[in-house]
Design a protein around this motif. Sequence first.
Motif, PDB file in Angstrom:
ATOM      1  N   VAL A 117      38.023  46.171  37.170  1.00  0.00           N
ATOM      2  CA  VAL A 117      38.842  45.055  36.685  1.00  0.00           C
ATOM      3  C   VAL A 117      39.507  45.492  35.383  1.00  0.00           C
ATOM      4  N   THR A 118      40.811  45.281  35.289  1.00  0.00           N
ATOM      5  CA  THR A 118      41.555  45.743  34.111  1.00  0.00           C
ATOM      6  C   THR A 118      41.943  44.619  33.157  1.00  0.00           C
ATOM      7  N   ASN A 119      41.708  43.359  33.536  1.00  0.00           N
ATOM      8  CA  ASN A 119      42.149  42.263  32.663  1.00  0.00           C
ATOM      9  C   ASN A 119      41.001  41.320  32.272  1.00  0.00           C
ATOM     10  N   TYR A 120      39.787  41.846  32.216  1.00  0.00           N
ATOM     11  CA  TYR A 120      38.678  41.003  31.764  1.00  0.00           C
ATOM     12  C   TYR A 120      38.849  40.762  30.261  1.00  0.00           C
ATOM     13  N   PRO A 121      38.622  39.509  29.794  1.00  0.00           N
ATOM     14  CA  PRO A 121      38.889  39.174  28.378  1.00  0.00           C
ATOM     15  C   PRO A 121      38.219  40.081  27.349  1.00  0.00           C
ATOM     16  N   GLN A 122      36.963  40.424  27.541  1.00  0.00           N
ATOM     17  CA  GLN A 122      36.292  41.341  26.606  1.00  0.00           C
ATOM     18  C   GLN A 122      36.523  42.759  27.118  1.00  0.00           C
ATOM     19  N   SER A 123      37.556  43.395  26.613  1.00  0.00           N
ATOM     20  CA  SER A 123      37.997  44.683  27.147  1.00  0.00           C
ATOM     21  C   SER A 123      36.956  45.787  27.054  1.00  0.00           C
ATOM     22  N   GLY A 124      35.944  45.644  26.201  1.00  0.00           N
ATOM     23  CA  GLY A 124      34.912  46.664  26.083  1.00  0.00           C
ATOM     24  C   GLY A 124      33.952  46.673  27.265  1.00  0.00           C
ATOM     25  N   GLU A 125      33.956  45.611  28.070  1.00  0.00           N
ATOM     26  CA  GLU A 125      33.050  45.514  29.205  1.00  0.00           C
ATOM     27  C   GLU A 125      33.511  46.420  30.349  1.00  0.00           C
ATOM     28  N   ASN A 126      32.550  46.976  31.073  1.00  0.00           N
ATOM     29  CA  ASN A 126      32.833  47.737  32.280  1.00  0.00           C
ATOM     30  C   ASN A 126      32.691  46.768  33.453  1.00  0.00           C
ATOM     31  N   VAL A 127      33.775  46.053  33.774  1.00  0.00           N
ATOM     32  CA  VAL A 127      33.731  44.970  34.751  1.00  0.00           C
ATOM     33  C   VAL A 127      34.291  45.442  36.082  1.00  0.00           C
ATOM     34  N   ARG A 128      33.589  45.044  37.142  1.00  0.00           N
ATOM     35  CA  ARG A 128      33.959  45.467  38.485  1.00  0.00           C
ATOM     36  C   ARG A 128      34.122  44.281  39.417  1.00  0.00           C
ATOM     37  N   ALA A 129      34.995  44.436  40.372  1.00  0.00           N
ATOM     38  CA  ALA A 129      35.163  43.457  41.450  1.00  0.00           C
ATOM     39  C   ALA A 129      34.641  44.100  42.725  1.00  0.00           C
ATOM     40  N   THR A 130      33.702  43.445  43.370  1.00  0.00           N
ATOM     41  CA  THR A 130      33.132  43.949  44.616  1.00  0.00           C
ATOM     42  C   THR A 130      33.563  43.043  45.751  1.00  0.00           C
ATOM     43  N   LEU A 131      34.082  43.648  46.816  1.00  0.00           N
ATOM     44  CA  LEU A 131      34.472  42.920  48.016  1.00  0.00           C
ATOM     45  C   LEU A 131      33.632  43.410  49.187  1.00  0.00           C
ATOM     46  N   LEU A 132      33.040  42.492  49.916  1.00  0.00           N
ATOM     47  CA  LEU A 132      32.356  42.812  51.161  1.00  0.00           C
ATOM     48  C   LEU A 132      33.291  42.384  52.277  1.00  0.00           C
ATOM     49  N   ILE A 133      33.682  43.344  53.132  1.00  0.00           N
ATOM     50  CA  ILE A 133      34.719  43.094  54.123  1.00  0.00           C
ATOM     51  C   ILE A 133      34.221  43.443  55.526  1.00  0.00           C
ATOM     52  N   LEU A 134      34.476  42.526  56.452  1.00  0.00           N
ATOM     53  CA  LEU A 134      34.121  42.729  57.854  1.00  0.00           C
ATOM     54  C   LEU A 134      35.283  42.238  58.708  1.00  0.00           C
TER      55      LEU A 134
END
Length: 158
Positions: A117-134
Amino acid sequence: MVVVSIKAKVKWILAGVVVLVCLAILVLATFLNIRGEEWAMASGQKYSLSAADSEDHLTFLRQFGWEVDPEPLEVSEVVIPEEFSEVYEEYNAIQKSQGLDLSKYAGKACKKWVYQVTNYPQSGENVRATLLILDGKVIGGDISSAALDGFMFGFAGE
């Protein structure tokens, strides 16, 4: 000279026209790639579950305001367990809060796509978006921090 005369009943002509129209609609739907799109509800907002390709993944996350690096950090196959542990029940509670339910997919294999994720408010965080797809649709996922004391919540936010 040969002349052929055919006497047709009106109902047979109408039946033929209906069949031709149905075939035309089927052919158009195939060529235009019309698919039955599925939807879910989260926080009173309806959202699309379409995830047939990586562009759909990005579009899916944008529905919630998330911007991500288009190159996934991870793509792997996961199997939804037949029986949920306490941890998985808690994870599924997040899914249910966003109109999804992984218990419907118990025992099935799906793809897990993880994006930065590139636009999380606290930019120092290592934030990820996980999608489970079937089968080209999102069946679950989350937004989370990879930090030791991190967080995890549904797509719509905390």
